[in-house]
Design an enzyme around this catalytic site. Structure first.
Site, PDB file in Angstrom:
ATOM      1  N   GLU A  95      39.921  11.768 -31.282  1.00  0.00           N
ATOM      2  CA  GLU A  95      41.251  11.441 -31.777  1.00  0.00           C
ATOM      3  C   GLU A  95      42.265  12.408 -31.177  1.00  0.00           C
ATOM      4  O   GLU A  95      42.613  13.430 -31.775  1.00  0.00           O
ATOM      5  CB  GLU A  95      41.268  11.492 -33.304  1.00  0.00           C
ATOM      6  CG  GLU A  95      40.254  10.575 -33.964  1.00  0.00           C
ATOM      7  CD  GLU A  95      40.128  10.832 -35.458  1.00  0.00           C
ATOM      8  OE1 GLU A  95      41.174  10.931 -36.145  1.00  0.00           O
ATOM      9  OE2 GLU A  95      38.981  10.955 -35.939  1.00  0.00           O
ATOM     10  N   HIS A 141      41.352   5.199 -32.333  1.00  0.00           N
ATOM     11  CA  HIS A 141      40.264   5.572 -33.230  1.00  0.00           C
ATOM     12  C   HIS A 141      38.955   4.844 -32.911  1.00  0.00           C
ATOM     13  O   HIS A 141      38.218   4.459 -33.822  1.00  0.00           O
ATOM     14  CB  HIS A 141      40.677   5.319 -34.678  1.00  0.00           C
ATOM     15  CG  HIS A 141      40.031   6.237 -35.677  1.00  0.00           C
ATOM     16  ND1 HIS A 141      38.805   5.994 -36.244  1.00  0.00           N
ATOM     17  CD2 HIS A 141      40.463   7.413 -36.192  1.00  0.00           C
ATOM     18  CE1 HIS A 141      38.502   6.971 -37.086  1.00  0.00           C
ATOM     19  NE2 HIS A 141      39.504   7.855 -37.073  1.00  0.00           N
ATOM     20  N   HIS A 176      45.916   9.167 -42.072  1.00  0.00           N
ATOM     21  CA  HIS A 176      46.063   8.067 -41.105  1.00  0.00           C
ATOM     22  C   HIS A 176      47.152   7.068 -41.491  1.00  0.00           C
ATOM     23  O   HIS A 176      46.991   5.857 -41.372  1.00  0.00           O
ATOM     24  CB  HIS A 176      44.727   7.353 -40.924  1.00  0.00           C
ATOM     25  CG  HIS A 176      43.698   8.152 -40.183  1.00  0.00           C
ATOM     26  ND1 HIS A 176      44.018   9.216 -39.379  1.00  0.00           N
ATOM     27  CD2 HIS A 176      42.332   8.039 -40.133  1.00  0.00           C
ATOM     28  CE1 HIS A 176      42.911   9.734 -38.857  1.00  0.00           C
ATOM     29  NE2 HIS A 176      41.880   9.043 -39.296  1.00  0.00           N
TER      30      HIS A 176
END
Length: 339
Positions: free
Chosen positions: A302, A183, A112
């Protein structure tokens, strides 16, 4: 203490003020978004009886968002993820003949965007209409978390009837790689519920094969596996997998609660959706309104490119060339009358 358009939400350890902005439409959908991580803090949706449910997980102040990055599994509640969503093996990739080494932050891999990814930044307010949308901007310099090239990123959240429309853009000043995602953790019975009581379907016949959460490069069939959700089935106890989306039109995924009567359909222009059940704060940080989030508190959709795509030539290209603009759209469409 407040900005011209938002209310004070707290201060980061490096002294940056964070503000919370509210957007609502005439159909009863409303959300609150903070400038830290451009995170969606709350999303209230009317159910069939008109009762409004907050269907995403979050915290009451920015200090808890900052603290949460040190949890055993940082949740990144509601954040805009970048510069690269998902994992990059060992944090290493090649671009234009140069080998790049990113800062590892997850078992030796980059996850991420690294230790200080976009979800840990204070984004600048770019455009705001409290009755429709909000847009944030983030300037990511060359070498940010050791990624090459300067990138100017934007995220726009727009409410339209019972839909939340998310648009990401990223302009490249030099060749680089970009993969962004939203997210939020959803729970159609409200953010204090348990998603195992809900049902899930995914428009996918296959998923990425992984070894220790890193794609091997192979795609495996979902049929007759724990991950076969082509039809509505109960949300599984554990899921942390990337589904390769089928090409035909339709929602990438659907979540449904027979209890609240709410359903969520996810539409996207991305090639995959990584689905993850979680939200556990391990009893260390309280959620909104003192909620105790556990490992079945929410489910993430996601939408994104394939994880570790820079290291697999046959995956969709992750490269954003100089002068190009990355464009990602995902729509979270709610229904409050189950058919």
């Amino acid at each position: 203490m407040a900005s011209a358009a938002g209310r004070y939400f707290g201060r980061t350890p490096d002294g940056q003020d964070v503000h919370l902005y509210e957007v609502s439409d005439r159909h009863g959908l409303s959300m609150a978004v903070c400038s830290y991580g451009a995170a969606i803090v709350s999303l209230e949706v009317p159910d069939a009886s008109g009762r409004k449910l907050d269907v995403v997980l979050g915290f009451d102040n920015v200090e808890d968002y900052v603290r949460s990055i040190d949890l055993p599994a940082p949740p990144h509640f509601g954040a805009a993820i970048g510069r690269w969503a998902g994992r990059i093996n060992k944090g290493i990739f090649n671009l234009n003949g140069t080998r790049y080494h990113l800062r590892p932050n997850n078992n030796g891999h980059s996850l991420h965007g690294g230790r200080y990814g976009f979800s840990q930044r204070v984004w600048k307010l770019a455009d705001y209409d409290a009755g429709r949308y909000i847009t944030f901007h983030l300037d990511s310099p060359d070498g940010d978390e050791d990624f090459p090239g300067r990138v100017e990123a934007k995220v726009r959240y727009e409410l339209d009837a019972l839909s939340l429309i998310v648009r990401f853009e990223a302009f490249a000043h030099e060749d680089t790689i970009v993969n962004m995602t939203q997210h939020s953790y959803f729970n159609l019975d409200g953010h204090t519920g348990n998603v195992l009581t809900q049902k899930l379907s995914v428009r996918s016949d296959a998923l990425l094969e992984t070894r220790e959460m890193i794609p091997t490069g192979k795609v495996s069939a979902a049929e007759d596996t724990h991950y076969d959700h082509r039809a509505l089935r109960p949300v599984p106890d554990r899921i942390d997998a990337t589904f390769v989306l089928n090409r035909e039109a339709g929602p990438a995924a659907r979540l449904q609660s027979d209890s609240s009567g709410l359903a969520l359909e996810v539409f996207t222009n991305q090639p995959a959706v990584h689905i993850y059940v979680g939200g556990d704060c391990f009893g260390l940080i309280p959620g909104k309104n003192g909620a105790s989030y556990h490992r079945h508190s929410g489910i993430c959709f996601e939408t994104q490119n394939f994880p570790d795509a820079p290291n697999h030539a046959h995956f969709p290209s992750p490269v954003l060339r100089k002068g190009q603009t990355y464009a990602h759209e995902t729509i979270y469409q709610f229904h409050n009358k189950l058919s």
